[in-house]
Structures are given as structure tokens and as C-alpha cells.
Design an enzyme around this catalytic site. Structure first.
Site, mmCIF file in Angstrom:
data_model
loop_
_atom_site.group_PDB
_atom_site.id
_atom_site.type_symbol
_atom_site.label_atom_id
_atom_site.label_comp_id
_atom_site.label_asym_id
_atom_site.label_seq_id
_atom_site.Cartn_x
_atom_site.Cartn_y
_atom_site.Cartn_z
ATOM 1 N N SER A 22 -9.019 9.698 10.138
ATOM 2 C CA SER A 22 -8.619 8.358 10.546
ATOM 3 C C SER A 22 -9.680 7.856 11.513
ATOM 4 C CB SER A 22 -7.251 8.374 11.220
ATOM 5 O OG SER A 22 -6.937 7.096 11.739
ATOM 6 N N ILE A 23 -10.331 6.724 11.170
ATOM 7 C CA ILE A 23 -11.450 6.204 11.937
ATOM 8 C C ILE A 23 -11.001 5.007 12.768
ATOM 9 C CG2 ILE A 23 -13.791 5.285 11.818
ATOM 10 C CD1 ILE A 23 -13.564 8.131 10.805
ATOM 11 N N ASP A 91 -5.517 3.002 14.922
ATOM 12 C CA ASP A 91 -5.554 3.145 13.469
ATOM 13 C C ASP A 91 -6.136 1.914 12.777
ATOM 14 O OD1 ASP A 91 -5.095 4.903 11.406
ATOM 15 O OD2 ASP A 91 -3.003 4.352 11.117
ATOM 16 N N LYS A 173 4.495 4.969 0.261
ATOM 17 C CA LYS A 173 3.067 5.291 0.272
ATOM 18 C C LYS A 173 2.351 4.280 1.153
ATOM 19 C CE LYS A 173 -0.607 4.162 -1.672
ATOM 20 N NZ LYS A 173 -1.582 4.452 -0.571
ATOM 21 N N LEU A 242 10.682 -1.062 -18.041
ATOM 22 C CA LEU A 242 11.731 -2.060 -17.812
ATOM 23 C C LEU A 242 12.295 -1.912 -16.393
ATOM 24 C CD1 LEU A 242 13.632 -2.094 -21.235
ATOM 25 C CD2 LEU A 242 11.874 -3.669 -20.407
ATOM 26 N N GLU A 248 4.323 -8.789 -3.321
ATOM 27 C CA GLU A 248 3.815 -9.766 -2.357
ATOM 28 C C GLU A 248 2.304 -9.607 -2.344
ATOM 29 O OE1 GLU A 248 2.232 -10.791 1.230
ATOM 30 O OE2 GLU A 248 3.900 -9.612 2.033
ATOM 31 N N GLY A 250 -1.842 -11.732 -2.954
ATOM 32 C CA GLY A 250 -2.855 -12.419 -2.164
ATOM 33 C C GLY A 250 -2.555 -13.882 -1.914
ATOM 34 N N CYS A 282 -2.431 -12.051 4.525
ATOM 35 C CA CYS A 282 -2.289 -12.697 3.220
ATOM 36 C C CYS A 282 -1.966 -14.176 3.359
ATOM 37 C CB CYS A 282 -1.208 -11.996 2.400
ATOM 38 S SG CYS A 282 0.388 -11.883 3.237
ATOM 39 N N GLU A 383 -9.934 -14.664 -2.244
ATOM 40 C CA GLU A 383 -9.371 -14.244 -0.959
ATOM 41 C C GLU A 383 -10.386 -13.379 -0.213
ATOM 42 O OE1 GLU A 383 -5.131 -12.648 0.736
ATOM 43 O OE2 GLU A 383 -5.953 -11.618 -1.012
#
Length: 487
Positions: A22-23, A91, A173, A242, A248, A250, A282, A383
């Protein structure tokens, strides 16, 4: 906490995807290493979620009892707001003020859906014969949630809270660039009495872990916030199953300044709408349309105020524009600007990295304003997801509406005027999901949010946000003691 572990079905364990750095985007340093999931972890998480949803402990739990858990989660997030803010700034690079606000927003989201759950009723529908008819709602089962890197804890809460309120399990995720705060949130939620198995948090690449979640036959719905191209792929996969989706996506949101606008109010709102969050939003108001009669006086004042914005690390209390999420993303934003200039755009301010030792190792980019293009230019169609504003004049209302709606996107818009009837008439003509009048980028968890056109499908937030995570069922109860005449 030990970030090398992932959260699978209520247990912390070593993920099968290995460790990732993590940078910190403010200085390029490694914050920590965190664990990532593999495809087999997805299978285990979905199986745990299926068992948890079927367990009477959760399935038979009354709505007000589930609401108590959600309320406790909200209170626990608020109590931990300082730690969450520090972690998320490291983060994402965002300012501490913004990450604190995002954490408090997440707390409010859990409490809101707890209250909505307490007061949610089923329907007794009007009968058309000698029977009683009811419209009921049941959990979908296991819901996959894929969240973005620009506001992780707020986005996590907006997906987890209503899904749990509806009685589902959630496999989350988080984005690869911003997984730490989502893992931390898993620990907070688990400590508040949520039955084991109802939540999993699986960091990892979208092309592997996200894909596995979307295509798993045990996942009944996908909630996704992110890019339109990825949203299309998810929708295609969902069509094969199905399976319902909420997407949600851009935006390329227009902001409109009418001739009678309060100039100071409009400039402040425009700056906040495009340059807060370093433009990584967004709903950022990235296309600015100014009435031609006002244009020559308005634009120089806007540029002057933009140049005065304070650029710096998110840990500095006076920072207004923090670094972008990564140097890779910063370079992508810079490429958009360079291509626009090559295509004939005029640079009014910004257009590069700030100078000085403070900025040398960070993912910084100056607030940028471009002019001299028309709405059909690439910089007005694509975008950018960075601190880049394009300003254009308009001549009349018909011209304005045509330009504002001439976009594949339809997420949000802003209007600045002192004439409310005119603003309302314009709002009704704009092809977007949210319109702000004399304000911008304000949100309420009680108000539905989503996009039109390529900006998405479905809605989040609001009282109906719980129903969106359920399946409707009709029940008929016969009241006529005599046999059906056909038989």
C-alpha cells in the site's frame, strides 16, 4: 491490525493472492503490506455467506433486531473516526478533513438503514376476488459488492448496510489501491455481533477477484461503483446469469452559470464541485457552461480563485487539493491535458505538477482550467477523474440544453441562478440522475442516487435502498370455502 490477513466468512486468514504494497500517494512511501484473495477464497466466502443466510439465527431474526446490529456498527465507526481518517488518508492521499467526513458518512449510513428497517412495512394489496393478497419481500441471498478507490469507506457502507438490512450476506471486493480501510471496517463490523459468515472482505485485482465474484453461481446480485467499461462487462456477465445489478458508473457532469447567478456563490461551488477530492469524483462538475454575457468577467475571477487553492499532503490541515491516488493515475490525468492542448485547447491555469521538494515524490497535479474548445472535443467527452475543468460559453437556453445533454453520461449537473422557476425548468430538461441548484456535491443518505445513460443502472440510498436488495413475493390466501368452480 494485521493487514496481511483477509476476512473470509467471519475469519481472518492468509489470502491465496499474496501480499501487495500500500503506497502513500503523498510521498511514495510504503504504508504497509496487505493480503489479497485468490479465486478459492471467493468460493469459500460465497459458501460461508450461503450458510449464514440460511441459518435461522439470521434468516429468522426480526427486522428490529437486525436494526440494532446496524446501529451498533454505525456507532462503532463514529467512535473510531480518528483512526479511520488517519488510515484512509495514508491509503488514498485525501485530506484528513475529507476522510473524517467520509467515515462519519459511513456511520450515518448504517444508522439510517437501521431506522429505515425499523419502519419498513409489507403491503396488503387490493384483492380482485375472494382472497387476501400480500406483497412480501425476501433476501436475495449472497450479494457481491465491488467498491471504488475514491471514497472507500463511504462506498462500502452504502453497499453493505442496506444489503445486511435486507437479510443478505455480502462479499466485498475493495479497490486494489485502497483496501486498508475496508479491512479495518471488517474488524469493526465483526465486533458488533454480526453473525459469522455474513461479511467477507476480499482485496485483489478486479480482473481476478471481481470477475470470480460476478460469475459465481451462488452470488445473486452485484453492486458496483466504478468505470463504465467495467460496468458493461459486469452487466454482460449478469445477463448470462439473469442476475440483477446496480451500477454506479462514470460522469462528465455539466455545471451551468446563468446571467443572474451570484458570482461569489457560483465560483465557490464550482471550485468545490471539481477540485475537492482532487477531482477524483464521479459527480465532479468537469464541464462548465457560462452565459456568454457573463463569460469575460466570470472566467478571470474563477482562474484567480483556482490559483489560490492550497495544494499539499492530506495530513496538512490547510490542504484543499491533496495528491491523486497514485502516480500512475496522475500521469493519466496529465496525458488527458496534454492531448487537449495538442488539440487546440487554451491553458488558463495549472496543467502540470507543482514545484518544490514537498511535491517531488507525491502524485500531485495542479488544479487546471482549460478553455478554447467546444463540447465535441475529447476533453469534454471523456471522464478525466482529476482536477481538470473545461469552461465554455453558451448563448441561449436551447443551446445550453443541447450542449449539456450532448454526452453519453448522465450522472449529475449543477445550476447557478437566482431565478428558481428557471432553474427548476432547466433541471427537468437535464438528462441526469441528480441536479444541484445553487449548491453542489451535497449528499443525503435519504435521497436516491444513480445515473442515466452510460452513468449506470439502478439506485442507491433512500428508503427503497433496502428493497433493492430483496426479491418480491406475492401471497394469495383463499377466503372462499367452496371449491374452485373449474374443478
Amino acid at each position: 491490525m494485521d493487514f496481511t490477513k483477509i476476512f473470509v466468512g467471519g475469519d481472518w486468514r492468509t489470502g491465496r493472492g499474496g501480499l501487495v504494497d500500500s503506497i502513500n500517494p503523498a510521498d511514495g512511501r510504503v504504508v504497509t503490506r496487505y493480503g489479497t484473495a485468490g479465486v478459492d477464497d471467493v468460493k469459500d466466502a460465497v459458501a460461508a455467506g450461503q450458510r449464514a443466510v440460511a441459518d435461522p439465527e439470521w434468516r429468522a431474526m426480526l427486522p428490529h433486531q437486525r436494526a440494532r446490529i446496524l446501529t451498533r456498527i454505525g456507532d462503532a465507526i463514529e467512535a473510531d473516526v480518528d483512526t479511520i481518517s488517519v488510515l484512509q488518508t495514508a491509503d488514498t492521499g485525501k485530506s484528513r478533513a475529507e476522510t473524517r467526513a467520509l467515515a462519519l458518512s459511513a456511520a450515518s449510513t448504517f444508522r439510517y438503514f437501521a431506522a429505515a428497517l425499523e419502519t419498513m412495512d409489507e403491503s396488503l394489496t387490493s384483492p380482485r376476488g375472494r382472497y387476501l393478497t400480500l406483497s412480501l419481500h425476501e433476501p436475495i441471498g449472497v450479494i457481491g459488492a465491488i467498491t471504488p478507490w475514491n471514497s472507500p469507506i463511504a462506498s462500502d457502507a452504502q453497499k453493505i448496510a442496506p444489503a445486511l438490512a435486507a437479510g443478505n450476506a455480502v462479499v466485498l471486493k475493495p479497490a486494489e489501491w485502497t483496501s486498508l480501510v475496508s479491512l479495518h471496517l471488517a474488524g469493526i463490523i465483526a465486533a458488533q455481533g454480526l453473525p459469522k459468515g455474513l461479511l467477507s472482505v476480499l482485496p485483489g485485482p478486479g480482473r481476478i477477484i471481481g470477475e470470480a465474484i460476478v460469475r459465481h453461481p451462488g452470488v445473486g446480485k452485484i453492486l458496483f461503483t466504478g468505470g463504465t467499461a467495467t460496468g458493461r462487462r459486469i452487466a454482460a456477465a449478469a445477463a448470462e446469469k439473469l442476475m440483477p445489478v446496480s451500477l454506479e458508473l462514470g460522469g462528465k457532469s455539466p455545471t451551468i452559470v446563468l446571467p443572474d447567478a451570484d458570482i461569489d456563490q457560483a465560483i465557490a461551488g464550482i471550485l468545490f464541485g471539481i477540485f475537492s477530492s482532487s477531482g477524483q469524483s464521479c459527480i465532479a462538475g468537469s464541464r462548465l457552461f457560462v452565459a456568454r454575457s457573463l463569460y469575460d468577467a466570470f472566467v478571470p475571477r474563477l482562474v484567480e480563485r483556482t490559483k489560490a487553492l492550497r495544494v499539499g499532503p492530506g495530513t496538512a490541515p490547510d490542504t484543499q487539493v491533496a495528491p491523486l491516488v497514485s502516480t500512475l493515475h496522475r500521469d493519466t490525468v496529465a496525458d488527458f491535458v496534454e492531448r487537449a492542448l495538442a488539440d487546440g485547447a487554451t491553458l488558463l491555469c495549472g496543467g502540470g505538477r507543482p514545484e518544490g521538494a514537498l511535491y517531488d515524490n507525491g502524485a500531485y497535479y495542479l488544479p487546471t482550467i482549460l478553455a478554447g474548445v467546444t463540447n465535441d472535443a475529447a476533453i469534454c467527452r471523456e471522464e478525466v477523474f482529476g482536477p481538470v475543468l473545461v469552461v465554455m460559453p453558451f448563448d441561449d437556453e436551447a443551446d445550453l440544453i443541447a450542449q449539456a445533454n450532448d454526452s453519453v453520461y448522465g450522472l449529475a449537473a449543477g445550476i447557478w441562478t437566482q431565478n428558481f422557476p428557471r432553474a427548476y425548468a432547466l433541471a427537468r430538461q437535464l438528462e441526469v440522475g441528480t441536479v444541484w441548484i445553487n449548491t453542489y456535491k451535497q449528499f443525503s443518505i435519504s435521497t436516491p442516487f444513480g445515473g442515466w445513460k452510460d452513468s449506470g443502472l439502478g439506485r442507491e440510498k433512500g428508503r427503497d435502498g433496502i428493497r433493492a436488495h430483496m426479491q418480491q413475493k406475492s401471497v394469495y390466501v383463499g377466503l372462499d370455502p367452496s371449491p374452485l368452480p373449474w374443478a
